[in-house]
Design a protein around this motif. Structure first.
Motif, PDB file in Angstrom:
ATOM      1  N   LYS A 159      14.405  13.298   0.528  1.00 17.78           N
ATOM      2  CA  LYS A 159      15.756  12.739   0.508  1.00 17.78           C
ATOM      3  C   LYS A 159      16.822  13.830   0.498  1.00 17.78           C
ATOM      4  O   LYS A 159      17.858  13.694   1.141  1.00 17.78           O
ATOM      5  CB  LYS A 159      15.928  11.764  -0.655  1.00 17.78           C
ATOM      6  N   GLU A 160      16.547  14.928  -0.201  1.00 21.38           N
ATOM      7  CA  GLU A 160      17.511  16.025  -0.211  1.00 21.38           C
ATOM      8  C   GLU A 160      17.678  16.603   1.203  1.00 21.38           C
ATOM      9  O   GLU A 160      18.790  16.836   1.662  1.00 21.38           O
ATOM     10  CB  GLU A 160      17.057  17.142  -1.162  1.00 21.38           C
ATOM     11  N   LEU A 162      17.046  15.131   4.059  1.00 21.88           N
ATOM     12  CA  LEU A 162      17.695  14.158   4.941  1.00 21.88           C
ATOM     13  C   LEU A 162      19.210  14.209   4.749  1.00 21.88           C
ATOM     14  O   LEU A 162      19.976  14.259   5.711  1.00 21.88           O
ATOM     15  CB  LEU A 162      17.157  12.751   4.648  1.00 21.88           C
ATOM     16  N   SER A 163      19.635  14.231   3.491  1.00 15.26           N
ATOM     17  CA  SER A 163      21.070  14.248   3.208  1.00 15.26           C
ATOM     18  C   SER A 163      21.723  15.533   3.750  1.00 15.26           C
ATOM     19  O   SER A 163      22.785  15.485   4.357  1.00 15.26           O
ATOM     20  CB  SER A 163      21.298  14.131   1.701  1.00 15.26           C
ATOM     21  N   SER A 165      20.620  17.435   6.198  1.00 18.28           N
ATOM     22  CA  SER A 165      20.594  17.451   7.664  1.00 18.28           C
ATOM     23  C   SER A 165      21.722  16.604   8.232  1.00 18.28           C
ATOM     24  O   SER A 165      22.315  16.941   9.249  1.00 18.28           O
ATOM     25  CB  SER A 165      19.267  16.891   8.185  1.00 18.28           C
ATOM     26  N   PHE A 166      22.020  15.513   7.566  1.00 21.89           N
ATOM     27  CA  PHE A 166      23.059  14.620   8.070  1.00 21.89           C
ATOM     28  C   PHE A 166      24.441  15.205   7.832  1.00 21.89           C
ATOM     29  O   PHE A 166      25.316  15.149   8.695  1.00 21.89           O
ATOM     30  CB  PHE A 166      22.944  13.248   7.403  1.00 21.89           C
ATOM     31  N   ASP A 167      24.656  15.789   6.671  1.00 23.94           N
ATOM     32  CA  ASP A 167      25.991  16.261   6.315  1.00 23.94           C
ATOM     33  C   ASP A 167      25.859  17.183   5.094  1.00 23.94           C
ATOM     34  O   ASP A 167      25.844  16.725   3.956  1.00 23.94           O
ATOM     35  CB  ASP A 167      26.859  15.031   5.982  1.00 23.94           C
ATOM     36  N   PHE A 170      28.663  17.087   2.339  1.00 23.56           N
ATOM     37  CA  PHE A 170      28.570  15.918   1.461  1.00 23.56           C
ATOM     38  C   PHE A 170      27.413  16.083   0.479  1.00 23.56           C
ATOM     39  O   PHE A 170      27.547  15.801  -0.708  1.00 23.56           O
ATOM     40  CB  PHE A 170      28.387  14.637   2.280  1.00 23.56           C
TER      41      PHE A 170
END
Lengths: 291, 275
Positions: A159-160, A162-163, A165-167, A170
């Motif tokens: 989850k870290e 993924l977050s 990679s997306f932004d 943020f």
């Protein structure tokens, strides 16, 4: 280890292939969304440098005799991976620059080391293109250890990553340590690249990381699906590739990659068919509603 | 109310910041009360985004100090109390294969902590927050397939899902159509009023914003004004020319769709006078 040695060469090869087919697409999915799939090409060359160093050490220094070159390969891949991470922050606006730098460095050093090693060409050919039938029990042990470690950190930090990679900005504001996560990701890439070398070889590692996710991207709607379908495509390419190469008596690494390409085309075709079916049913409903 | 000790969500004290040799912010002094809805305005390059980044700990001030909820930012750890919607949210990689649900879940990742996954309760919270911004029917839709306004709602939900006490939005309406912008401001105003969340909205859309916010701060390297939105509306013209120079009319023509006289009567502006 005894258990591993009890396996036939074919069983060892297939076991290694299945492990790689499982983990490579997952790492590939993260590389994809971070726009750095090409990193696998650069790092595989550095891994080759590490393997060449390992081979040379075994030849020249008595006390290191018996060390599997895959371990030195991993060590070099890790250093290369960290250097890439560093270069990406130095050349913030030209992040792709890190790849040719690391690629040419790896290839150059490999050329020097290989030319002074005096090992037969066949062995280098195996490192370059992979050879599933020469996967030793020691190789398999390395692949399983690296694979288990890789899967574990993937599960822990999914989850870290993924977050981030997306932004990344943020992610930082939610309290995720971006620096640490990037470091761990560099370790993960190094693990996966170095464990894949013995099966598909230096030149074809990139394919195993990118082809399955390229296929799954055609069909997936969510990131979770990218990973799940990616694993299916990865394992599919490995299994079909091994079977195909066995019956046709051709290079396994090449066969796995070519199968991956065929699956990619199949996925693209499937997407078109699905799209057309959806459109048809939509138009039919529209007609029904208007009549 | 005047005797009551006011508590602040953000305290900025004598903060200066420079990129290389170029001063971006000079001696900024600004306290933002809990429960307020602050519109932070200023021309391009006035240091608005930089100030926000300092408040979020993304940059470190050259001098001065920043406190969040009374704690020095250097020791601040409750980042889940702070939500952030960045300017860049509009220019993310639109091919990113993630559903609305996945994107909003990211807002909880820091709170959930290492080594753990979202619980049933967390997933429920994600769904509720998606509903709160009116995007329930798009829960399983790929984020890239949404319009700019819809994407912006998703990013708000991502920032809101951890139930923050402070929500910071950096030019969230860039690239969003006019109708969506109005709805968007209304949604923020409602959030502020009903949930008591402190909001900081960075924008150069001076006109529309003043109808919704309770306070306004004008920034151009230095802080030119910080006060109630009705105070601001009264002195708007002089304030604007001080900040923007001679281009005021051009700017207002582009952005201000409200008649100046009417904006005073607006009930949003009236509410802020009571605070």
């Amino acid at each position: 280890m005894e258990l591993l040695q009890g396996l036939s060469f074919l069983e060892r090869g297939i076991a290694a292939g299945l492990m790689i087919g499982l983990i490579a697409p997952v790492v590939g999915a993260f590389l994809l969304v971070r726009r750095m799939t090409i990193i696998s090409e650069g790092l595989s060359q550095v891994t080759l440098t590490g393997i060449a160093t390992g081979v040379l050490m075994n030849q020249t220094m008595v006390w290191t005799e018996g060390i599997n070159p895959l371990y030195t390969g991993f060590f070099f891949a890790l250093i290369g991976s960290l250097v890439v991470e560093r270069l990406r922050t130095v050349y913030k606006h030209f992040q792709e620059l890190a790849i040719p730098v690391i690629l040419s460095a790896g290839l150059g050093m490999s050329a020097i080391l290989i030319s002074s090693s005096g090992v037969s060409n066949t062995e280098w050919f195996n490192f370059l293109f992979g050879s599933i039938i020469t996967v030793s029990a020691g190789d398999l042990l390395f692949i399983f250890i690296a694979g288990a470690a890789g899967l574990m950190i993937l599960g822990l930090f999914y989850k870290e990553w993924l977050s981030i990679s997306f932004d990344a900005e943020f992610a930082y504001t939610t309290g995720i340590s971006v620096k640490w996560m990037n470091f761990l990701f560099a370790v993960l890439i190094a693990l996966v690249i170095s464990m894949s070398i013995s099966v598909v070889g230096v030149l074809l590692v990139g394919a195993l990381v990118t082809l399955p996710v390229a296929s799954s991207l055609q069909l997936a709607n969510s990131f979770r699906q990218v990973i799940l379908y990616g694993i299916l495509f990865g394992e599919g390419a490995v299994i079909l590739g091994v079977i195909g190469s066995y019956y046709l008596n051709i290079a396994t690494g090449g066969m796995i990659v070519v199968t991956g390409i065929i699956l990619l085309f199949a996925a693209a075709g499937m997407k078109k068919v699905i799209h057309r079916c959806k459109r048809k049913s939509y138009l039919a409903r529209l007609k029904e509603a208007s009549s | 109310m005047a005797n009551e000790k006011r508590s602040f969500a953000v305290e900025v004290t004598n903060v200066s910041f420079a990129y290389d040799q170029q001063n971006v912010l000079e001696d900024i002094q600004m306290n933002i009360s809990k429960g307020s809805f602050l519109g932070l305005v200023g021309p391009n390059g006035s240091g608005k985004s930089t100030l926000i980044k300092l408040m979020l700990g993304l940059l470190k001030p050259d001098s001065g100090e920043i406190k969040l909820f009374g704690t020095d930012i250097k020791h601040f750890e409750q980042w889940n109390k702070i939500g952030f919607v960045s300017q860049k949210a509009n220019s993310f990689n639109s091919g990113f294969p993630a559903t609305v649900f996945e994107v909003v879940s990211m807002g909880l990742y820091g709170k959930v902590g290492l080594f753990r996954f979202l619980s049933k309760k967390d997933k429920q919270k994600v769904k509720e927050t998606i509903a709160q911004v009116g995007m329930s029917e798009y829960e399983k839709t790929n984020i890239g397939n949404l319009s700019g306004g819809q994407q912006q709602r998703v990013f708000i939900a991502r920032a809101l899902v951890s139930s923050p006490d402070l929500l910071i939005l950096d030019e969230p309406t860039v690239g969003v159509d006019q109708q969506s912008v109005a709805n968007f401001y209304y949604m923020l105003e409602k959030l502020n009023r009903e949930s008591g969340i402190t909001l900081i909205l960075v924008t150069h859309d001076v006109g529309a914003m003043t109808d919704y916010v309770t306070d306004v701060a004008c920034l151009n390297k230095c802080l030119h004004f910080h006060g109630g939105s009705d105070d601001f509306a009264e002195n708007k013209d002089s304030m604007m020319s001080k900040m923007y120079g001679h281009d005021v009319h051009l700017l207002e023509h582009n952005h201000d769709h409200h008649d100046h006289d009417h904006s005073h009567d607006h009930d949003h502006a009236g509410r802020s006078a009571d605070d």
